[in-house]
Design an enzyme around this catalytic site. Structure first.
Site, PDB file in Angstrom:
ATOM      1  N   PRO A  29       0.787  -1.263   0.069  1.00  0.00           N
ATOM      2  CA  PRO A  29       0.046   0.015  -0.052  1.00  0.00           C
ATOM      3  C   PRO A  29       0.877   1.104  -0.006  1.00  0.00           C
ATOM      4  O   PRO A  29       0.305   2.289  -0.494  1.00  0.00           O
ATOM      5  CB  PRO A  29      -0.786  -0.096   1.041  1.00  0.00           C
ATOM      6  CG  PRO A  29      -0.214  -1.101   2.159  1.00  0.00           C
ATOM      7  CD  PRO A  29       0.558  -2.106   1.310  1.00  0.00           C
ATOM      8  N   HIS A  58      15.282  18.030  -7.700  1.00  0.00           N
ATOM      9  CA  HIS A  58      14.627  17.618  -8.617  1.00  0.00           C
ATOM     10  C   HIS A  58      13.934  16.345  -8.839  1.00  0.00           C
ATOM     11  O   HIS A  58      14.144  15.069  -8.950  1.00  0.00           O
ATOM     12  CB  HIS A  58      15.673  17.228  -9.952  1.00  0.00           C
ATOM     13  CG  HIS A  58      16.368  18.579 -10.505  1.00  0.00           C
ATOM     14  ND1 HIS A  58      17.541  18.477 -11.215  1.00  0.00           N
ATOM     15  CD2 HIS A  58      16.090  19.843 -10.291  1.00  0.00           C
ATOM     16  CE1 HIS A  58      18.149  19.386 -11.280  1.00  0.00           C
ATOM     17  NE2 HIS A  58      17.241  20.426 -10.610  1.00  0.00           N
ATOM     18  N   GLU A  59      12.437  16.470  -8.486  1.00  0.00           N
ATOM     19  CA  GLU A  59      11.597  15.290  -8.565  1.00  0.00           C
ATOM     20  C   GLU A  59      10.998  15.400  -9.822  1.00  0.00           C
ATOM     21  O   GLU A  59      10.394  16.193 -10.478  1.00  0.00           O
ATOM     22  CB  GLU A  59      10.333  15.685  -7.341  1.00  0.00           C
ATOM     23  CG  GLU A  59       9.196  14.698  -7.745  1.00  0.00           C
ATOM     24  CD  GLU A  59       9.788  13.110  -7.310  1.00  0.00           C
ATOM     25  OE1 GLU A  59      10.365  12.725  -6.414  1.00  0.00           O
ATOM     26  OE2 GLU A  59       9.502  12.235  -8.450  1.00  0.00           O
ATOM     27  N   HIS A 103      17.014   9.265  -5.750  1.00  0.00           N
ATOM     28  CA  HIS A 103      16.135   8.445  -5.067  1.00  0.00           C
ATOM     29  C   HIS A 103      15.407   7.898  -6.051  1.00  0.00           C
ATOM     30  O   HIS A 103      15.188   8.267  -7.338  1.00  0.00           O
ATOM     31  CB  HIS A 103      15.062   9.658  -3.987  1.00  0.00           C
ATOM     32  CG  HIS A 103      15.912   9.750  -2.865  1.00  0.00           C
ATOM     33  ND1 HIS A 103      15.077   9.579  -1.527  1.00  0.00           N
ATOM     34  CD2 HIS A 103      17.162  10.152  -2.393  1.00  0.00           C
ATOM     35  CE1 HIS A 103      16.033   9.658  -0.558  1.00  0.00           C
ATOM     36  NE2 HIS A 103      17.292  10.190  -1.148  1.00  0.00           N
ATOM     37  N   GLU A 125      12.229   7.899   5.782  1.00  0.00           N
ATOM     38  CA  GLU A 125      10.949   8.407   5.531  1.00  0.00           C
ATOM     39  C   GLU A 125       9.911   7.423   5.755  1.00  0.00           C
ATOM     40  O   GLU A 125       8.730   7.997   6.195  1.00  0.00           O
ATOM     41  CB  GLU A 125      10.858   9.037   4.087  1.00  0.00           C
ATOM     42  CG  GLU A 125      10.961   7.633   2.996  1.00  0.00           C
ATOM     43  CD  GLU A 125      11.258   8.188   1.765  1.00  0.00           C
ATOM     44  OE1 GLU A 125      11.645   9.045   1.219  1.00  0.00           O
ATOM     45  OE2 GLU A 125      10.464   7.565   0.652  1.00  0.00           O
TER      46      GLU A 125
END
Ligand code: NOJ
Ligand code: CA
Length: 712
Positions: free
Chosen positions: A203, A425-426, A494, A519
């Site tokens: 999930p 930078h995502e 990431h 996280e």
């Protein structure tokens, strides 16, 4: 130092070991032998009765990988799974010492024996294939080299059949062979009990695809006799990632490459080319795996030259507050981390994190504590169209700040205070949008004097049908790394492709995620990372390369998140700075949570770049203790973490240089410390130690120990 490769006439002695073949196909020819420099590991390479190449691995004369076949299937050609003969074989050896520009250690010795076999198909096509094997004292490796073929300019690989035949039902520490994400909890089972499909549909993961019962690498195994093996790959270049399909009956792994639904194949390459190395690290103790530099050694030397524009550092960030759900990435404050969905603004009652004023607050905190970097997430436009949106192409803009964030002013204020901004930078897994902007985005960074970027790839890859770990994305991640290097930018990715030692070739590959990081403790619906997480990660994921885990949560109970908490003690949060290796280490908690905390002194002091590292002790999944010497100062730091079990750690300070006294500050689990009931109990003690000192220190359940050792 330069590489020394010398040709030696004949390396391993070719001996026929007929009586030793325990199972599997017997070799049709005399096997070719290859022995590691100290004789610790030995390979036998052979062609079986069907002319299929295969190999066996011995460690101290015991078979550790039994007869394992090699081969390929192609889209437009017959398979290469047999019918081959040996055309030529030559041996060589290498012994060089190279320097890591930053790393766990300064000097790395690359010492091996090698044999190269050229095989030829007996049938009409007469295709040739080279296989290069290397024997090291810390493991073995091999790679395939595809040679030119008359009238054929490229090949399309639909399957690679590299087998690893185990010799028993070892204990495995594994994550599923997910084509999109590595952020799974490690499972501990026998090889026969691996069931990757049971890990489907998590999930908390924005993209996950587990097509078969395979594991990802590095996967680490412990045999009942204590032997440790870890399987991985090195130099993953223009090829699909390798997962390992599990045969729970045969007790074997077979390479299963990540594919693409767009193309229907795994790899397309122009001839000639070579595959990544297939690697097996072998150690008598768990700690031997950690000391092994096999993966980096199998990569090409530094192609970037001097990268002194990047300096290892600690950093803070406008980051944890978003994961805690206290603030948002988007200025409109409509995206909620808790539900991964866009909500009505009034319902949210949240604020934008990346404001000029907030960034200055973090800079003040960093400057006051000797922390050199500030990450700011949510600074650029596009975040209101992130999680939950399918049409993310063309959305994120990597040069345009939100109206409440003055990028120039934050950079200026940071510089004035000795703090460098870290760009963010995502990409939202829209790599084509990112590639279109690479030059302008890095050009902006260069103009501002920003030398590192954290990238992200949350969500399903656009275009549909590509996966994070397929050849197409492997090439994207490489393009980013190479382009960034041209602008003197270091990359912390990431949702990355896994590390395969490329930091040697591209030392601007400073760190990456590629695991369940801190996280998850803020919002995972499964209770967060259990206490055994790091004691497994240290011997699995960490063998691949530096980890941006983001340690340093002091407010462990997470008051703003009633259903979540960190499953470690405070002492363990400190220990992570030493146990987890990365040239960038975050102090991830909110500045207000560090104020007035004596434990902050350890984060101020701890090194981030090491002269040498010594694994003191450890067992996969139970505990690990590491000592590291800081470059330039000669100070040492020790970190130890344990799983949910309390234990007493015996530390022998024999790793210290003889004849010197060090002032030790110990950050220990305090009386009654426990990761659930009493995580913040911490005792800080001082002592004087030398290389003759020994100490016994109790670790609490989910606990740890951090020691700074300053030269007197
Ligand atoms: C996922 C990353 O792991 C996390 O650190 C980051 O905050 C978000 N993506 C947003 O980019
Ligand atoms: Ca992530």
């Amino acid at each position: 130092m330069h590489r020394i490769m010398k040709n030696v006439p004949f390396l391993g002695v070719a001996v026929l070991f007929t009586s030793l073949w325990a199972c599997g196909p017997a070799p049709a020819n005399q096997p070719v032998g290859l022995v590691s420099p100290e004789g610790t590991n030995r390979l036998e390479i052979y062609l079986d009765a069907q002319g299929r190449p295969g190999y066996r691995v011995f460690h101290k004369e015991a078979v550790v990988i039994d007869s394992s076949g090699l081969g390929f299937e192609f889209r437009d050609q017959p398979a290469l799974m047999g019918g081959m003969e040996l055309v030529s074989q030559s041996g060589s050896a290498g012994d060089e010492t190279w320097e890591m520009p930053w790393g766990e250690q300064r000097q790395v010795r690359n010492h091996f024996n090698e044999t190269e076999l050229t095989l030829k198909e007996k049938a009409a096509l007469g295709r040739e294939l080279k296989i290069r094997f290397r024997a090291y004292d810390d493991g073995v490796a091999f790679r395939y080299e595809f040679l030119p073929q008359e009238g054929v300019d490229s090949v399309i690989i639909t399957a690679e059949h590299t087998e690893f035949q185990l010799t028993g039902d070892h204990t495995a520490f594994w994550i599923p062979g997910d084509w999109d994400i590595y952020e799974h909890l490690y499972q501990t089972t026998r090889v026969s009990g691996i069931d990757a499909l049971s890990r489907r549909n998590h999930p908390d993961l924005a993209a996950t695809y587990i097509p078969e019962n395979a594991v990802n690498t590095p996967v680490t195994l412990r045999a009942d006799n204590g032997l440790h093996l870890s399987f991985h790959e090195a130099d993953l270049t223009d090829y699909a990632e390798m997962t390992l399909r599990v045969d729970p009956e045969k007790l074997s792994f077979t390479s299963a490459l990540v594919g693409s639904d767009r193309t229907g194949y795994k790899v397309r390459r122009a001839l000639p080319f070579r595959t990544p190395w297939r690697t097996i690290q072998i150690g008598d103790r768990a700690g031997d795996l950690l000391a092994s530099r096999l993966i980096e050694n199998l990569n090409e030397p530094n192609t970037l030259g001097d990268i002194s524009w990047f300096t290892p550092m600690k950093y803070v960030g406008i980051w944890w507050e978003m994961h805690l759900g206290v603030s948002t990435w988007d200025m409109e404050a409509t995206q909620d981390m808790n539900t991964f969905s866009a909500l009505d603004k009034k319902q949210m009652n949240k604020k934008h994190g990346a404001t000029t004023a907030n960034a200055k607050r973090y800079i003040d905190f960093a400057a006051a504590n000797g922390i050199k970097g500030l990450l700011v997430e949510g600074w650029n436009t596009g975040w209101d169209h992130w999680i939950g949106f399918e049409d993310r192409e063309g959305v994120f803009d990597f040069v345009t700040p939100y109206a409440d964030y003055d990028l120039d002013e934050v950079v200026r204020y940071g510089r004035e205070n000795g703090v460098e901004v870290i760009m963010h930078h995502e990409t939202s897994a829209a790599p084509r949008t990112y590639e279109q902007q690479l030059d302008s985005a890095y050009g902006l960074m260069k103009s501002l004097g920003i030398h590192s970027v954290k990238t992200g790839y949350v969500g399903k890859i656009i275009p549909k049908g590509e996966y994070h770990h397929g050849q197409w994305m492997v090439n994207h991640y490489r393009k980013v790394l190479e382009t960034a290097a041209g602008y003197e930018v270091a990359v912390n990715a990431h949702e990355p492709i896994k590390a395969t030692g490329l930091r040697r070739t591209y030392p601007n590959a400073i760190a990456r995620e590629g695991l369940r990081g801190q996280e998850f403790n803020a919002w995972a619906t499964d209770g967060g990372n259990p206490p055994e997480h790091i004691p497994i990660v240290a011997f699995t994921r960490m063998l691949a390369g530096p980890i941006d885990f983001t340690p340093g949560v002091f407010d462990i109970a997470l008051p703003s998140k009633p259903n979540n908490q960190i499953n470690t003690t405070l002492a363990q949060q400190l220990a992570l700075y030493v146990v987890i290796y990365s040239p960038i280490q975050m102090a991830c908690d909110l500045p207000e949570n560090y104020e007035g905390q004596p434990a902050l002194q350890f984060i101020r002091e701890v090194g981030v770049d090491w002269e040498q590292s010594v694994v003191l002790d450890g067992e996969v999944g139970d505990y690990v203790a590491i000592a590291r010497e800081e470059r330039g100062t000669g100070n040492w730091f020790v970190g130890a973490v344990t799983d949910e079990n309390a234990r007493e750690l015996e530390i022998d300070f024999g790793f210290l240089p003889a004849g010197q006294t060090f002032k030790a500050t110990l950050y220990k689990d305090g009386a009654g410390a426990h990761y659930r009931e009493n995580p913040k109990a911490l005792a800080i003690e001082s002592a004087q130690v030398t290389s003759d000192s020994k100490m016994k220190v109790p670790l609490a359940p989910g606990g740890g120990l951090a020691i700074s050792l300053m030269r007197e």
